[in-house]
Scaffold this motif. Structure first.
Motif, PDB file in Angstrom:
ATOM      1  N   HIS A  57       0.866  -1.179   0.000  1.00 15.28           N
ATOM      2  CA  HIS A  57       0.000   0.000   0.000  1.00 15.28           C
ATOM      3  C   HIS A  57       0.902   1.228   0.000  1.00 15.28           C
ATOM      4  O   HIS A  57       1.266   1.763   1.046  1.00 15.28           O
ATOM      5  CB  HIS A  57      -0.898  -0.041   1.244  1.00 15.28           C
ATOM      6  CG  HIS A  57      -1.828   1.107   1.405  1.00 15.28           C
ATOM      7  ND1 HIS A  57      -2.684   1.537   0.407  1.00 15.28           N
ATOM      8  CD2 HIS A  57      -2.055   1.935   2.467  1.00 15.28           C
ATOM      9  CE1 HIS A  57      -3.398   2.556   0.848  1.00 15.28           C
ATOM     10  NE2 HIS A  57      -3.031   2.831   2.087  1.00 15.28           N
ATOM     11  N   GLY A  58       1.327   1.644  -1.194  1.00 19.16           N
ATOM     12  CA  GLY A  58       2.280   2.739  -1.263  1.00 19.16           C
ATOM     13  C   GLY A  58       2.217   3.497  -2.566  1.00 19.16           C
ATOM     14  O   GLY A  58       1.569   3.083  -3.525  1.00 19.16           O
ATOM     15  N   GLU A  59       2.898   4.619  -2.590  1.00 22.24           N
ATOM     16  CA  GLU A  59       3.037   5.448  -3.781  1.00 22.24           C
ATOM     17  C   GLU A  59       4.523   5.670  -4.045  1.00 22.24           C
ATOM     18  O   GLU A  59       5.375   5.362  -3.208  1.00 22.24           O
ATOM     19  CB  GLU A  59       2.331   6.787  -3.593  1.00 22.24           C
ATOM     20  CG  GLU A  59       0.823   6.701  -3.512  1.00 22.24           C
ATOM     21  CD  GLU A  59       0.171   6.323  -4.829  1.00 22.24           C
ATOM     22  OE1 GLU A  59       0.838   6.458  -5.875  1.00 22.24           O
ATOM     23  OE2 GLU A  59      -1.004   5.907  -4.818  1.00 22.24           O
ATOM     24  N   LYS A  60       4.806   6.212  -5.188  1.00 22.76           N
ATOM     25  CA  LYS A  60       6.195   6.398  -5.602  1.00 22.76           C
ATOM     26  C   LYS A  60       6.941   7.341  -4.657  1.00 22.76           C
ATOM     27  O   LYS A  60       6.527   8.473  -4.444  1.00 22.76           O
ATOM     28  CB  LYS A  60       6.253   6.941  -7.024  1.00 22.76           C
ATOM     29  CG  LYS A  60       5.719   5.982  -8.087  1.00 22.76           C
ATOM     30  CD  LYS A  60       5.762   6.605  -9.457  1.00 22.76           C
ATOM     31  CE  LYS A  60       5.361   5.597 -10.527  1.00 22.76           C
ATOM     32  NZ  LYS A  60       3.959   5.183 -10.408  1.00 22.76           N
ATOM     33  N   GLY A  61       7.999   6.835  -4.058  1.00 20.62           N
ATOM     34  CA  GLY A  61       8.969   7.681  -3.387  1.00 20.62           C
ATOM     35  C   GLY A  61       8.625   8.221  -2.020  1.00 20.62           C
ATOM     36  O   GLY A  61       9.409   8.966  -1.447  1.00 20.62           O
ATOM     37  N   TYR A  62       7.417   7.867  -1.465  1.00 20.83           N
ATOM     38  CA  TYR A  62       7.080   8.490  -0.185  1.00 20.83           C
ATOM     39  C   TYR A  62       6.157   7.592   0.611  1.00 20.83           C
ATOM     40  O   TYR A  62       5.208   7.020   0.060  1.00 20.83           O
ATOM     41  CB  TYR A  62       6.411   9.845  -0.405  1.00 20.83           C
ATOM     42  CG  TYR A  62       6.117  10.589   0.879  1.00 20.83           C
ATOM     43  CD1 TYR A  62       7.141  11.200   1.585  1.00 20.83           C
ATOM     44  CD2 TYR A  62       4.832  10.642   1.388  1.00 20.83           C
ATOM     45  CE1 TYR A  62       6.885  11.876   2.763  1.00 20.83           C
ATOM     46  CE2 TYR A  62       4.558  11.314   2.579  1.00 20.83           C
ATOM     47  CZ  TYR A  62       5.599  11.931   3.257  1.00 20.83           C
ATOM     48  OH  TYR A  62       5.351  12.590   4.432  1.00 20.83           O
ATOM     49  N   SER A  63       6.425   7.492   1.906  1.00 22.41           N
ATOM     50  CA  SER A  63       5.540   6.813   2.837  1.00 22.41           C
ATOM     51  C   SER A  63       5.244   5.389   2.376  1.00 22.41           C
ATOM     52  O   SER A  63       6.077   4.720   1.794  1.00 22.41           O
ATOM     53  CB  SER A  63       4.262   7.641   3.017  1.00 22.41           C
ATOM     54  OG  SER A  63       3.533   7.225   4.136  1.00 22.41           O
ATOM     55  N   GLY A  64       4.052   4.892   2.678  1.00 24.44           N
ATOM     56  CA  GLY A  64       3.658   3.554   2.261  1.00 24.44           C
ATOM     57  C   GLY A  64       3.922   2.502   3.322  1.00 24.44           C
ATOM     58  O   GLY A  64       4.896   2.569   4.074  1.00 24.44           O
ATOM     59  N   VAL A  65       3.000   1.529   3.389  1.00 21.80           N
ATOM     60  CA  VAL A  65       3.103   0.436   4.351  1.00 21.80           C
ATOM     61  C   VAL A  65       2.793  -0.875   3.641  1.00 21.80           C
ATOM     62  O   VAL A  65       2.270  -0.893   2.523  1.00 21.80           O
ATOM     63  CB  VAL A  65       2.133   0.627   5.540  1.00 21.80           C
ATOM     64  CG1 VAL A  65       2.530   1.828   6.385  1.00 21.80           C
ATOM     65  CG2 VAL A  65       0.696   0.771   5.046  1.00 21.80           C
ATOM     66  N   ALA A  66       3.112  -1.975   4.302  1.00 23.35           N
ATOM     67  CA  ALA A  66       2.840  -3.292   3.735  1.00 23.35           C
ATOM     68  C   ALA A  66       2.627  -4.295   4.861  1.00 23.35           C
ATOM     69  O   ALA A  66       3.066  -4.072   6.003  1.00 23.35           O
ATOM     70  CB  ALA A  66       3.986  -3.751   2.835  1.00 23.35           C
ATOM     71  N   ILE A  67       1.942  -5.388   4.516  1.00 17.63           N
ATOM     72  CA  ILE A  67       1.751  -6.508   5.437  1.00 17.63           C
ATOM     73  C   ILE A  67       2.095  -7.792   4.695  1.00 17.63           C
ATOM     74  O   ILE A  67       1.597  -8.020   3.584  1.00 17.63           O
ATOM     75  CB  ILE A  67       0.309  -6.580   5.967  1.00 17.63           C
ATOM     76  CG1 ILE A  67      -0.056  -5.315   6.752  1.00 17.63           C
ATOM     77  CG2 ILE A  67       0.119  -7.800   6.857  1.00 17.63           C
ATOM     78  CD1 ILE A  67      -1.481  -5.311   7.266  1.00 17.63           C
ATOM     79  N   LEU A  68       2.936  -8.608   5.292  1.00 20.88           N
ATOM     80  CA  LEU A  68       3.268  -9.931   4.770  1.00 20.88           C
ATOM     81  C   LEU A  68       2.748 -10.972   5.753  1.00 20.88           C
ATOM     82  O   LEU A  68       2.938 -10.836   6.957  1.00 20.88           O
ATOM     83  CB  LEU A  68       4.782 -10.097   4.608  1.00 20.88           C
ATOM     84  CG  LEU A  68       5.575  -8.960   3.942  1.00 20.88           C
ATOM     85  CD1 LEU A  68       7.056  -9.320   3.895  1.00 20.88           C
ATOM     86  CD2 LEU A  68       5.050  -8.680   2.550  1.00 20.88           C
ATOM     87  N   VAL A  69       2.103 -12.007   5.239  1.00 18.66           N
ATOM     88  CA  VAL A  69       1.545 -13.066   6.079  1.00 18.66           C
ATOM     89  C   VAL A  69       2.039 -14.413   5.553  1.00 18.66           C
ATOM     90  O   VAL A  69       1.872 -14.709   4.360  1.00 18.66           O
ATOM     91  CB  VAL A  69       0.004 -13.039   6.081  1.00 18.66           C
ATOM     92  CG1 VAL A  69      -0.545 -14.141   6.979  1.00 18.66           C
ATOM     93  CG2 VAL A  69      -0.509 -11.677   6.544  1.00 18.66           C
ATOM     94  N   ALA A  70       2.642 -15.201   6.419  1.00 18.67           N
ATOM     95  CA  ALA A  70       3.194 -16.489   6.012  1.00 18.67           C
ATOM     96  C   ALA A  70       2.100 -17.411   5.489  1.00 18.67           C
ATOM     97  O   ALA A  70       1.016 -17.511   6.070  1.00 18.67           O
ATOM     98  CB  ALA A  70       3.915 -17.148   7.183  1.00 18.67           C
ATOM     99  N   LYS A  71       2.383 -18.087   4.380  1.00 17.48           N
ATOM    100  CA  LYS A  71       1.419 -19.018   3.810  1.00 17.48           C
ATOM    101  C   LYS A  71       1.205 -20.228   4.705  1.00 17.48           C
ATOM    102  O   LYS A  71       0.185 -20.906   4.597  1.00 17.48           O
ATOM    103  CB  LYS A  71       1.874 -19.433   2.416  1.00 17.48           C
ATOM    104  CG  LYS A  71       1.859 -18.285   1.418  1.00 17.48           C
ATOM    105  CD  LYS A  71       2.340 -18.698   0.038  1.00 17.48           C
ATOM    106  CE  LYS A  71       2.281 -17.519  -0.932  1.00 17.48           C
ATOM    107  NZ  LYS A  71       2.767 -17.882  -2.280  1.00 17.48           N
ATOM    108  N   THR A  72       2.150 -20.484   5.603  1.00 12.05           N
ATOM    109  CA  THR A  72       1.952 -21.562   6.583  1.00 12.05           C
ATOM    110  C   THR A  72       0.973 -21.158   7.670  1.00 12.05           C
ATOM    111  O   THR A  72       0.460 -22.010   8.394  1.00 12.05           O
ATOM    112  CB  THR A  72       3.293 -21.948   7.230  1.00 12.05           C
ATOM    113  OG1 THR A  72       3.904 -20.772   7.798  1.00 12.05           O
ATOM    114  CG2 THR A  72       4.243 -22.556   6.212  1.00 12.05           C
ATOM    115  N   LEU A  73       0.696 -19.853   7.787  1.00  7.96           N
ATOM    116  CA  LEU A  73      -0.216 -19.355   8.809  1.00  7.96           C
ATOM    117  C   LEU A  73      -1.662 -19.387   8.324  1.00  7.96           C
ATOM    118  O   LEU A  73      -2.564 -19.762   9.069  1.00  7.96           O
ATOM    119  CB  LEU A  73       0.165 -17.934   9.210  1.00  7.96           C
ATOM    120  CG  LEU A  73      -0.541 -17.351  10.428  1.00  7.96           C
ATOM    121  CD1 LEU A  73      -0.024 -17.996  11.709  1.00  7.96           C
ATOM    122  CD2 LEU A  73      -0.348 -15.840  10.495  1.00  7.96           C
TER     123      LEU A  73
END
Length: 258
Positions: A57-73
């Motif tokens: 969830h981000g834009e070019k060059g500024y800020s932005g966040v992300a979430i990664l969730v393990a496929k084993t979960l």
């Protein structure tokens, strides 16, 4: 369940470091901040990770966040979203199952406030309302990320303390306390209450990171029902070249997979 949060300060600059760290740490959930990239700027190694579902969830060059969730979960990509008060791609949320009930995990990047202090305070106010609503609805919540506020003076190295500096002003700290007051626990401090050298961010000069002269501004805030299950919290200061270190919290549940 192992949850980690890391302000990478540019995912494209830290891509290899992130992948190498994930292979060793093996967190179940990862919240990233300041990715500074839009989805079309990410290489396939990040967009389509072998062991993780990902939401960027981000834009070019500024800020932005992300979430990664393990496929084993979880067996399928979790539903991710961002609340209405989001601006500049500063918060992303995912609902995940746990043995204690469904958990809303949020990756949060609070504005620094140096350019627009009022915007920072508005964001913190909205984040507090979000936490209050979750508590009122009985929703288990984990807020992970760079909140850009040191809760107390001890969360800033003595050499870094200055009068009325942004990130340590009374009104900012009061907002953080309101957020925590909605049934949340500051897991890192709860598990390491006597550590006066517990920092997560270091100014990128004069080897401040190597000397551990920094601030504690990255948090895992968890609903009390989850916080009582927290068994460890560590800051991986040695990982990567970001000015922040990953914060990793392990929660103990009766079953290892969800």
């Amino acid at each position: 369940m192992k949850i980690a949060t890391w302000n990478v300060n540019g995912i494209r600059a830290r891509q290899g470091q992130l992948i190498d760290w994930l292979a060793v740490e093996k967190p179940d959930v990862v919240c990233l901040q300041e990715i500074k990239a839009s989805l079309d700027q990410l290489p396939s190694e990040l967009r389509d990770m072998e062991h993780y579902w990902s939401y960027w969830h981000g834009e070019k060059g500024y800020s932005g966040v992300a979430i990664l969730v393990a496929k084993t979960l979880v067996g399928a990509s979790p539903a991710c979203s961002h609340p209405g008060f989001d601006f500049e791609q500063r918060i992303a949320c995912a609902t995940l199952p746990s043995p204690a009930g469904d958990v809303m995990v949020a990756s949060v990047y609070v504005p620094n406030g140096g350019k627009d202090f009022d915007a920072k305070m508005r964001f913190l106010q909205a984040l507090g309302s979000y936490a209050a609503e979750a508590a009122a609805n009985g929703q288990l919540l984990i807020l992970c990320g760079d909140l850009n506020v040191a809760r107390t003076e001890r969360d800033i190295h003595p050499k870094e303390r200055k009068p009325n500096q942004i990130g340590a002003r009374p009104e900012e700290r009061a907002m953080i306390e309101k957020i925590v007051g909605h049934g949340l626990t500051d897991v890192g401090r709860a598990l390491d209450p006597d550590n006066d050298n517990l920092f997560t961010w270091w100014a990128p000069w004069r080897d401040m990171k190597g000397r551990n002269i920094g601030w504690r501004i990255d948090y895992v805030l968890a609903s009390q029902a989850l916080a009582t299950r927290a068994r460890s919290s560590v800051v991986r200061r040695e990982i990567g070249t970001s000015d922040h270190g990953p914060v990793v919290v392990e929660f103990a549940f009766e079953q290892a997979t969800l």
